[in-house]
Design a protein around this motif. Structure first.
Motif, PDB file in Angstrom:
ATOM      1  N   ALA A   1       0.793  -1.168  -0.073  1.00 43.44           N
ATOM      2  CA  ALA A   1      -0.222  -0.108   0.103  1.00 43.44           C
ATOM      3  C   ALA A   1       0.793   1.315   0.003  1.00 43.44           C
ATOM      4  O   ALA A   1       1.813   1.289   0.563  1.00 43.44           O
ATOM      5  N   ASP A   2       0.477   2.132  -0.630  1.00 43.58           N
ATOM      6  CA  ASP A   2       0.900   3.662  -0.701  1.00 43.58           C
ATOM      7  C   ASP A   2       0.485   4.272   0.330  1.00 43.58           C
ATOM      8  O   ASP A   2      -0.419   4.365   0.884  1.00 43.58           O
ATOM      9  N   ARG A   3       1.574   5.026   0.895  1.00 47.93           N
ATOM     10  CA  ARG A   3       1.171   5.962   2.040  1.00 47.93           C
ATOM     11  C   ARG A   3       0.417   7.096   2.006  1.00 47.93           C
ATOM     12  O   ARG A   3      -0.355   7.466   2.772  1.00 47.93           O
ATOM     13  N   ASP A   4       0.542   7.875   0.645  1.00 51.04           N
ATOM     14  CA  ASP A   4       0.037   8.876   0.239  1.00 51.04           C
ATOM     15  C   ASP A   4      -1.384   8.696  -0.528  1.00 51.04           C
ATOM     16  O   ASP A   4      -1.579   7.700  -1.070  1.00 51.04           O
ATOM     17  N   VAL A   5      -2.128   9.598  -0.031  1.00 52.20           N
ATOM     18  CA  VAL A   5      -3.574   9.557  -0.858  1.00 52.20           C
ATOM     19  C   VAL A   5      -3.156  10.088  -2.559  1.00 52.20           C
ATOM     20  O   VAL A   5      -2.338  10.917  -2.712  1.00 52.20           O
ATOM     21  N   SER A   6      -3.594   9.007  -3.149  1.00 53.89           N
ATOM     22  CA  SER A   6      -3.323   9.202  -4.583  1.00 53.89           C
ATOM     23  C   SER A   6      -4.794   9.139  -5.400  1.00 53.89           C
ATOM     24  O   SER A   6      -5.306   7.803  -5.236  1.00 53.89           O
ATOM     25  N   ILE A   7      -5.084  10.007  -6.237  1.00 57.44           N
ATOM     26  CA  ILE A   7      -6.268   9.907  -6.901  1.00 57.44           C
ATOM     27  C   ILE A   7      -6.025   9.769  -8.517  1.00 57.44           C
ATOM     28  O   ILE A   7      -5.264  10.575  -9.190  1.00 57.44           O
ATOM     29  N   GLY A   8      -6.626   8.499  -9.032  1.00 58.98           N
ATOM     30  CA  GLY A   8      -6.535   8.417 -10.428  1.00 58.98           C
ATOM     31  C   GLY A   8      -5.250   7.754 -11.070  1.00 58.98           C
ATOM     32  O   GLY A   8      -5.005   7.887 -12.134  1.00 58.98           O
ATOM     33  N   VAL A   9      -4.634   7.493 -10.023  1.00 57.56           N
ATOM     34  CA  VAL A   9      -3.344   6.854 -10.574  1.00 57.56           C
ATOM     35  C   VAL A   9      -3.203   5.276  -9.928  1.00 57.56           C
ATOM     36  O   VAL A   9      -3.934   5.057  -9.173  1.00 57.56           O
ATOM     37  N   VAL A  10      -2.053   4.564 -10.576  1.00 53.48           N
ATOM     38  CA  VAL A  10      -1.708   3.159 -10.084  1.00 53.48           C
ATOM     39  C   VAL A  10      -0.344   3.315 -10.158  1.00 53.48           C
ATOM     40  O   VAL A  10       0.192   3.795 -11.052  1.00 53.48           O
ATOM     41  N   PHE A  11       0.453   2.330  -9.709  1.00 53.78           N
ATOM     42  CA  PHE A  11       1.764   2.158  -9.474  1.00 53.78           C
ATOM     43  C   PHE A  11       2.335   0.729  -9.857  1.00 53.78           C
ATOM     44  O   PHE A  11       1.570   0.071  -9.242  1.00 53.78           O
ATOM     45  N   THR A  12       3.226   0.812 -10.627  1.00 50.90           N
ATOM     46  CA  THR A  12       3.763  -0.567 -10.748  1.00 50.90           C
ATOM     47  C   THR A  12       5.221  -0.923 -10.210  1.00 50.90           C
ATOM     48  O   THR A  12       5.640  -2.184 -10.233  1.00 50.90           O
ATOM     49  N   ASN A  13       5.800   0.201  -9.659  1.00 51.17           N
ATOM     50  CA  ASN A  13       7.040   0.138  -9.193  1.00 51.17           C
ATOM     51  C   ASN A  13       6.978  -0.044  -7.875  1.00 51.17           C
ATOM     52  O   ASN A  13       6.344   0.669  -6.996  1.00 51.17           O
ATOM     53  N   PRO A  14       7.746  -1.253  -7.188  1.00 51.28           N
ATOM     54  CA  PRO A  14       7.558  -1.401  -5.736  1.00 51.28           C
ATOM     55  C   PRO A  14       8.011  -0.281  -4.975  1.00 51.28           C
ATOM     56  O   PRO A  14       7.705  -0.359  -3.712  1.00 51.28           O
ATOM     57  N   LEU A  15       8.913   0.631  -5.504  1.00 56.87           N
ATOM     58  CA  LEU A  15       9.341   1.648  -4.600  1.00 56.87           C
ATOM     59  C   LEU A  15       8.488   2.618  -4.347  1.00 56.87           C
ATOM     60  O   LEU A  15       8.365   3.778  -3.497  1.00 56.87           O
ATOM     61  N   ALA A  16       7.319   2.650  -5.012  1.00 56.31           N
ATOM     62  CA  ALA A  16       6.096   3.631  -4.649  1.00 56.31           C
ATOM     63  C   ALA A  16       5.213   3.196  -3.525  1.00 56.31           C
ATOM     64  O   ALA A  16       4.556   3.843  -3.195  1.00 56.31           O
ATOM     65  N   TYR A  17       5.526   2.118  -3.067  1.00 55.76           N
ATOM     66  CA  TYR A  17       4.979   1.405  -2.068  1.00 55.76           C
ATOM     67  C   TYR A  17       5.602   1.590  -0.768  1.00 55.76           C
ATOM     68  O   TYR A  17       6.640   1.205  -0.612  1.00 55.76           O
ATOM     69  N   ASP A  18       4.849   1.924   0.268  1.00 53.03           N
ATOM     70  CA  ASP A  18       5.386   2.267   1.743  1.00 53.03           C
ATOM     71  C   ASP A  18       5.209   1.078   2.936  1.00 53.03           C
ATOM     72  O   ASP A  18       6.084   0.722   3.470  1.00 53.03           O
ATOM     73  N   TYR A  19       3.856   0.532   2.537  1.00 50.55           N
ATOM     74  CA  TYR A  19       3.683  -0.801   3.310  1.00 50.55           C
ATOM     75  C   TYR A  19       3.484  -2.124   2.695  1.00 50.55           C
ATOM     76  O   TYR A  19       3.024  -2.086   1.568  1.00 50.55           O
ATOM     77  N   TRP A  20       4.146  -3.140   3.375  1.00 53.00           N
ATOM     78  CA  TRP A  20       4.127  -4.387   2.696  1.00 53.00           C
ATOM     79  C   TRP A  20       3.696  -5.490   3.808  1.00 53.00           C
ATOM     80  O   TRP A  20       4.065  -5.268   4.812  1.00 53.00           O
ATOM     81  N   GLY A  21       2.996  -6.443   3.285  1.00 54.45           N
ATOM     82  CA  GLY A  21       2.658  -7.553   4.248  1.00 54.45           C
ATOM     83  C   GLY A  21       3.833  -8.461   4.057  1.00 54.45           C
ATOM     84  O   GLY A  21       4.698  -8.484   3.639  1.00 54.45           O
ATOM     85  N   GLN A  22       3.543  -9.847   5.015  1.00 54.53           N
ATOM     86  CA  GLN A  22       4.602 -10.663   5.216  1.00 54.53           C
ATOM     87  C   GLN A  22       4.530 -11.703   3.928  1.00 54.53           C
ATOM     88  O   GLN A  22       5.556 -12.459   3.976  1.00 54.53           O
ATOM     89  N   GLY A  23       3.737 -11.779   3.311  1.00 53.94           N
ATOM     90  CA  GLY A  23       3.447 -12.727   2.248  1.00 53.94           C
ATOM     91  C   GLY A  23       2.894 -13.952   2.508  1.00 53.94           C
ATOM     92  O   GLY A  23       2.564 -14.435   3.469  1.00 53.94           O
ATOM     93  N   THR A  24       2.326 -14.569   1.410  1.00 54.26           N
ATOM     94  CA  THR A  24       1.458 -15.816   1.253  1.00 54.26           C
ATOM     95  C   THR A  24       1.988 -16.634   0.322  1.00 54.26           C
ATOM     96  O   THR A  24       2.242 -16.240  -0.767  1.00 54.26           O
ATOM     97  N   GLN A  25       2.454 -17.985   0.445  1.00 53.11           N
ATOM     98  CA  GLN A  25       2.792 -18.753  -0.324  1.00 53.11           C
ATOM     99  C   GLN A  25       1.875 -19.217  -1.305  1.00 53.11           C
ATOM    100  O   GLN A  25       0.816 -19.956  -0.778  1.00 53.11           O
ATOM    101  N   VAL A  26       2.001 -19.314  -2.686  1.00 49.48           N
ATOM    102  CA  VAL A  26       1.409 -19.852  -3.521  1.00 49.48           C
ATOM    103  C   VAL A  26       2.177 -20.854  -4.372  1.00 49.48           C
ATOM    104  O   VAL A  26       3.010 -20.612  -5.000  1.00 49.48           O
ATOM    105  N   THR A  27       1.570 -22.283  -4.333  1.00 49.05           N
ATOM    106  CA  THR A  27       2.312 -23.365  -5.035  1.00 49.05           C
ATOM    107  C   THR A  27       1.369 -23.816  -6.272  1.00 49.05           C
ATOM    108  O   THR A  27       0.310 -24.223  -5.761  1.00 49.05           O
ATOM    109  N   VAL A  28       1.948 -23.841  -7.411  1.00 52.28           N
ATOM    110  CA  VAL A  28       1.008 -24.335  -8.290  1.00 52.28           C
ATOM    111  C   VAL A  28       1.788 -25.706  -8.836  1.00 52.28           C
ATOM    112  O   VAL A  28       2.858 -25.661  -9.319  1.00 52.28           O
ATOM    113  N   SER A  29       1.095 -26.950  -8.762  1.00 47.94           N
ATOM    114  CA  SER A  29       1.752 -27.973  -9.323  1.00 47.94           C
ATOM    115  C   SER A  29       1.195 -28.598 -10.637  1.00 47.94           C
ATOM    116  O   SER A  29       0.068 -28.000 -10.873  1.00 47.94           O
ATOM    117  N   SER A  30       2.188 -28.967 -11.513  1.00 49.66           N
ATOM    118  CA  SER A  30       2.049 -29.361 -12.665  1.00 49.66           C
ATOM    119  C   SER A  30       1.155 -30.865 -13.010  1.00 49.66           C
ATOM    120  O   SER A  30       0.954 -31.359 -12.057  1.00 49.66           O
TER     121      SER A  30
END
Length: 127
Positions: free
Chosen positions: A98-127
């Motif tokens: 999540a970005d810390r600042d209010v942002s209207i009408g935009v989206v970000f693809t660069n991870p540097l634009a985000y300030d808060y991060w979760g701890q992650g969840t594992q996704v495993t897809v078997s063939s």
């Protein structure tokens, strides 16, 4: 204290589906851009999808376009990622951000634009 907590990961066969959730606490993100990233073993963290505060704007990585859908419920302060037609190459730890600042009408693809991060969840897809 701001927290992002992902859930919904797991093991699934190729072609299957999973729905990830990211519950935010400590502050509201209803006016902030949020996104999903993933990191596979030995690879750099990569962008998956992002959504504007209202949900009206979304952007996806080419590798997931047409298969994944990002959405949000601002009343619940929760972000989602619906993943369909999963492939083994989708295997990774998935992080919400999540970005810390209010942002209207935009989206970000660069991870540097985000300030808060979760701890992650594992996704495993078997063939």
């Amino acid at each position: 204290q701001v927290q992002l907590v992902e859930s919904g990961g797991g093991l699934v066969q190729a072609g299957g589906s999973l729905r990830l959730s990211c519950a935010a606490s400590g502050r509201t993100f209803s006016r902030n851009v949020m996104g999903w990233f993933r990191q596979a073993p030995g690879k750099e963290r990569e962008f998956v999808a992002a959504i504007s505060w209202s949900g009206s704007s979304t952007v996806y990585a080419d590798s997931v376009k047409g298969r994944f859908t990002i959405s949000r419920d601002n009343a619940k302060n929760t972000l989602y990622l619906q993943m369909n037609s999963l492939k083994p190459e989708d295997t990774a730890v998935y992080y919400c951000a999540a970005d810390r600042d209010v942002s209207i009408g935009v989206v970000f693809t660069n991870p540097l634009a985000y300030d808060y991060w979760g701890q992650g969840t594992q996704v495993t897809v078997s063939s």
